[in-house]
Write a protein that holds these residues in place. Structure first.
Motif, PDB file in Angstrom:
ATOM      1  N   HIS A 165      14.990 -21.985  44.618  1.00  0.00           N
ATOM      2  CA  HIS A 165      13.802 -22.337  43.854  1.00  0.00           C
ATOM      3  C   HIS A 165      14.053 -22.058  42.379  1.00  0.00           C
ATOM      4  O   HIS A 165      14.826 -21.158  42.009  1.00  0.00           O
ATOM      5  CB  HIS A 165      12.557 -21.577  44.342  1.00  0.00           C
ATOM      6  N   GLY A 166      13.410 -22.848  41.541  1.00  0.00           N
ATOM      7  CA  GLY A 166      13.608 -22.712  40.109  1.00  0.00           C
ATOM      8  C   GLY A 166      12.701 -21.671  39.492  1.00  0.00           C
ATOM      9  O   GLY A 166      11.757 -21.178  40.121  1.00  0.00           O
ATOM     10  N   PRO A 167      12.949 -21.333  38.240  1.00  0.00           N
ATOM     11  CA  PRO A 167      12.079 -20.378  37.536  1.00  0.00           C
ATOM     12  C   PRO A 167      10.749 -21.035  37.184  1.00  0.00           C
ATOM     13  O   PRO A 167      10.647 -22.265  37.107  1.00  0.00           O
ATOM     14  CB  PRO A 167      12.880 -20.038  36.277  1.00  0.00           C
ATOM     15  N   LEU A 168       9.753 -20.220  36.981  1.00  0.00           N
ATOM     16  CA  LEU A 168       8.435 -20.716  36.577  1.00  0.00           C
ATOM     17  C   LEU A 168       8.332 -20.556  35.066  1.00  0.00           C
ATOM     18  O   LEU A 168       8.261 -19.442  34.554  1.00  0.00           O
ATOM     19  CB  LEU A 168       7.334 -19.931  37.295  1.00  0.00           C
ATOM     20  N   ARG A 169       8.361 -21.677  34.365  1.00  0.00           N
ATOM     21  CA  ARG A 169       8.315 -21.658  32.903  1.00  0.00           C
ATOM     22  C   ARG A 169       7.095 -22.444  32.424  1.00  0.00           C
ATOM     23  O   ARG A 169       6.854 -23.573  32.867  1.00  0.00           O
ATOM     24  CB  ARG A 169       9.593 -22.276  32.318  1.00  0.00           C
ATOM     25  N   LEU A 170       6.353 -21.856  31.520  1.00  0.00           N
ATOM     26  CA  LEU A 170       5.159 -22.493  30.985  1.00  0.00           C
ATOM     27  C   LEU A 170       5.519 -23.315  29.757  1.00  0.00           C
ATOM     28  O   LEU A 170       6.064 -22.794  28.790  1.00  0.00           O
ATOM     29  CB  LEU A 170       4.110 -21.436  30.624  1.00  0.00           C
ATOM     30  N   THR A 171       5.215 -24.600  29.821  1.00  0.00           N
ATOM     31  CA  THR A 171       5.474 -25.491  28.701  1.00  0.00           C
ATOM     32  C   THR A 171       4.256 -25.516  27.779  1.00  0.00           C
ATOM     33  O   THR A 171       3.152 -25.118  28.174  1.00  0.00           O
ATOM     34  CB  THR A 171       5.775 -26.909  29.201  1.00  0.00           C
ATOM     35  N   PRO A 172       4.433 -25.962  26.549  1.00  0.00           N
ATOM     36  CA  PRO A 172       3.296 -26.030  25.617  1.00  0.00           C
ATOM     37  C   PRO A 172       2.146 -26.857  26.205  1.00  0.00           C
ATOM     38  O   PRO A 172       2.351 -27.896  26.812  1.00  0.00           O
ATOM     39  CB  PRO A 172       3.896 -26.710  24.380  1.00  0.00           C
ATOM     40  N   GLY A 173       0.952 -26.367  26.011  1.00  0.00           N
ATOM     41  CA  GLY A 173      -0.221 -27.078  26.498  1.00  0.00           C
ATOM     42  C   GLY A 173      -0.763 -26.555  27.807  1.00  0.00           C
ATOM     43  O   GLY A 173      -1.881 -26.889  28.205  1.00  0.00           O
ATOM     44  N   ILE A 174       0.016 -25.735  28.503  1.00  0.00           N
ATOM     45  CA  ILE A 174      -0.444 -25.190  29.773  1.00  0.00           C
ATOM     46  C   ILE A 174      -1.316 -23.960  29.525  1.00  0.00           C
ATOM     47  O   ILE A 174      -0.989 -23.108  28.695  1.00  0.00           O
ATOM     48  CB  ILE A 174       0.752 -24.831  30.679  1.00  0.00           C
ATOM     49  N   ASP A 175      -2.417 -23.896  30.253  1.00  0.00           N
ATOM     50  CA  ASP A 175      -3.351 -22.780  30.125  1.00  0.00           C
ATOM     51  C   ASP A 175      -2.727 -21.506  30.691  1.00  0.00           C
ATOM     52  O   ASP A 175      -2.473 -21.398  31.895  1.00  0.00           O
ATOM     53  CB  ASP A 175      -4.639 -23.128  30.881  1.00  0.00           C
ATOM     54  N   HIS A 176      -2.465 -20.542  29.831  1.00  0.00           N
ATOM     55  CA  HIS A 176      -1.832 -19.291  30.268  1.00  0.00           C
ATOM     56  C   HIS A 176      -2.772 -18.445  31.124  1.00  0.00           C
ATOM     57  O   HIS A 176      -2.331 -17.473  31.742  1.00  0.00           O
ATOM     58  CB  HIS A 176      -1.359 -18.492  29.052  1.00  0.00           C
TER      59      HIS A 176
END
Length: 439
Positions: A165-176
Motif C-alpha cells: 500500500h502507498g503512503p497517505l499524502r495530502l495534496t493542496p486543496g484537501i481538508d486537513h
C-alpha cells in the motif's frame, strides 16, 4: 442539616444524571459507529469491493477463535469489536481484483456518507525508462456525521508476490480536518505484507472478512514500512556511468538473482530475518540493480537470529559451505558457493549506540570490525523479490563506502577500503581450527 441533605441530594441527582448521560452518549456512539460500518459493508457489497478488516485495535481483541464464535452468537445491538474507543476503523481493499467505478462516490452520498479518494503514483509502472507513472487510488476515507470514519487502505499485489500500500499524502486543496490523519494506523509510510488467507466471520452481528492468521498480520504491521527504489536517482547515475551491457554482466546478474531468490527462500522457511548488505545494498540504493562487477551477494543477519541448522539448510538447498569464520560470540561470517556466485552472510552484533560485523583474514588470523550506526529494517523490492534493507540506508551506505559512494569503484580491498573498518586483534592460534574453516 436539612440544607445539607438538599445539597447532598442535589449532588447525587447531578452525578446520576451525568453518568446516565455519559452512558447514553456511549451507546449512541456505539450505535452510530456500527451503523457506519453497516452502511460501508452494504456499499462494499453493492460495488463488489473486496474488503477485509485490518483495524489493529479490533484485530487485537480477537485473541482466540472461541471469542469469534461467542461473539457471532450475540444479538444485533451488541458492539464489542467494531466499536472501539477510536473515531475510525480500518479496512483493506484488494486493488488488483477491484474494478474502479466512479458511481461509488454518488452511491456513498445517497447513503449520507462523504467519500474522499487519495491517489498516488503506481510504483509497478515506474522505472528508469518511465519516471512518470500513472496515478492509482491509494486510500479511501468514508466519513459519517462529520467525525466517524472508515479508512480503506488499497493493497496492490506486486511482482514479488506480496501486497503493497502507498503512503497517505495530502495534496493542496484537501481538508486537513476531514480525518484524524496523524492517528490513522496506515499511511504514514508505504507498507508491505504477505498476502493473507481471508476468512468470513460474524462480528457484532455483521459479516466481515479478516485475515485468518490475524496475529501474524498484526506482527507484520509493526514492521511493514516499505522503501521504494530511487529510480530517479538511479537514472541520473546511469547517465553518468552507463550500465554494462556485456554478456558477462548479464550472466552475473541472472545468477545473482537466482542465488538471491534461493537464499531468501531458505531464510524465510527458517524464519530468519535478513537484509541486503554491503555491495548488494549499495547496488539497490544507488542503481536499483545488482552491481555487475561485485561478484557476490551480501546479506546481513542479527546474531540473535542465528540458528544452528542454518548451514545444513543451505547445503540441502544445493549451496555448499565455502568458509566459516569466527564464532557465535564474535565475528561470525558464513560463505556459501552458488553457481559461479558466492553468497556471503555477515552476522551483526549490537554494542551500545553502534552495530558491527566482523571479518577474518584466513592466512594471518587477523580480525576486522566494520562499524555502523544503529538502524532499523524496512521492506523493498529488488529483482522481483521482497527484501529488507536498512531504513536509514544512506547512513548505512556512507558508513561502509564513504561520502563518495555514488562513484563506482571496481578495485576494492575489504581489509582497508571501507571507511568503517577497524583492526580487531588476532585470533589465538589455539582457536584457529575452529574459527577459520575453509572448504
Amino acid at each position: 442539616m436539612p440544607r445539607l441533605n438538599r445539597t447532598v441530594v442535589l449532588a447525587l441527582l447531578i452525578a446520576t444524571s451525568s453518568i446516565f448521560l455519559l452512558f447514553q452518549l456511549y451507546y449512541y456512539r456505539q450505535y452510530v459507529s456500527k451503523h457506519l460500518v453497516k452502511k460501508f459493508l452494504g456499499l462494499a457489497r453493492k460495488f463488489s469491493l473486496p474488503v477485509f478488516l485490518v483495524d489493529t485495535v479490533t484485530l487485537s481483541l480477537l485473541t482466540q477463535e472461541a471469542e469469534l464464535l461467542k461473539d457471532s452468537q450475540l444479538k444485533e445491538p451488541h458492539c464489542t469489536f467494531l466499536c472501539t474507543h477510536r473515531h475510525f476503523i480500518t479496512f483493506g481493499l484488494l486493488g488488483n481484483v477491484w474494478k474502479y467505478d466512479a458511481a461509488l462516490q454518488d452511491a456513498a452520498e445517497e447513503r449520507g456518507l462523504e467519500l474522499l479518494e487519495l491517489r498516488g503514483k503506481d510504483p509497478r509502472l515506474v522505472g528508469m525508462d518511465d519516471l512518470t507513472g500513472s496515478e492509482i487510488p491509494l486510500h479511501l476515507l468514508i466519513r459519517s456525521d462529520g467525525h466517524l470514519l472508515v479508512h480503506v487502505v488499497v493493497l496492490y499485489e506486486r511482482s514479488g508476490n506480496y501486497l503493497w500500500h502507498g503512503p497517505l499524502r495530502l495534496t493542496p486543496g484537501i481538508d486537513h480536518n476531514f480525518a484524524p490523519f496523524r492517528k490513522l494506523d496506515f499511511g504514514r509510510y508505504a507498507g508491505a505484507y504477505d498476502r493473507p488467507e481471508l476468512i468470513l466471520t460474524t462480528l457484532d452481528g455483521l459479516d466481515v472478512r479478516l485475515p485468518k492468521n490475524f496475529s501474524h498480520f498484526l506482527t507484520e504491521h509493526s514492521s511493514s514500512r516499505f522503501l521504494e527504489c530511487r529510480y530517479r536517482e538511479a537514472a541520473a547515475f546511469y547517465q553518468l556511468y552507463p550500465d554494462d551491457p556485456s554478456p558477462e554482466a548479464m550472466d552475473f546478474r541472472m545468477k545473482a538473482k537466482s542465488l538471491l531468490h534461493l537464499a531468501a527462500r531458505v531464510l524465510t522457511e527458517l524464519q530468519v530475518p535478513f537484509w541486503l548488505s554491503s555491495g548488494t545494498c549499495l547496488g539497490w540504493f544507488r542503481q536499483c540493480n545488482i552491481i555487475p562487477y561485485s561478484k557476490d551477494v551480501d546479506l546481513g543477519i542479527w546474531i540473535k537470529d542465528y540458528r544452528h541448522d542454518l548451514t545444513q539448510a543451505f547445503q540441502r538447498a544445493g549451496l555448499p559451505l565455502k568458509h566459516k569464520f569466527g564464532k557465535i560470540e564474535d565475528s561470525l561470517e558464513l560463505s556459501f558457493q552458488g553457481l559461479d556466485v558466492k553468497l556471503d552472510i555477515f552476522f551483526f552484533y549490537e554494542d551500545g549506540d553502534i552495530v558491527w560485523n566482523g571479518g577474518t583474514q584466513a592466512k594471518s588470523g587477523k580480525k576486522f570490525k566494520y562499524v555502523f550506526p544503529r538502524f532499523s529494517l524496512c521492506w523493498t523490492e529488488l529483482v522481483d523479490l521482497r527484501l529488507r534493507v536498512p531504513c536509514e540506508t544512506l547512513d548505512y551506505v556512507v558508513a561502509n563506502y564513504g561520502p563518495e559512494w555514488n562513484v563506482p569503484v571496481k578495485t576494492w580491498d575489504w581489509k582497508s577500503s571501507p571507511p568503517n573498518v577497524q583492526e580487531n586483534g588476532v585470533w589465538p592460534i589455539r582457536e584457529r581450527d575452529d574459527v577459520i574453516q575453509v572448504y
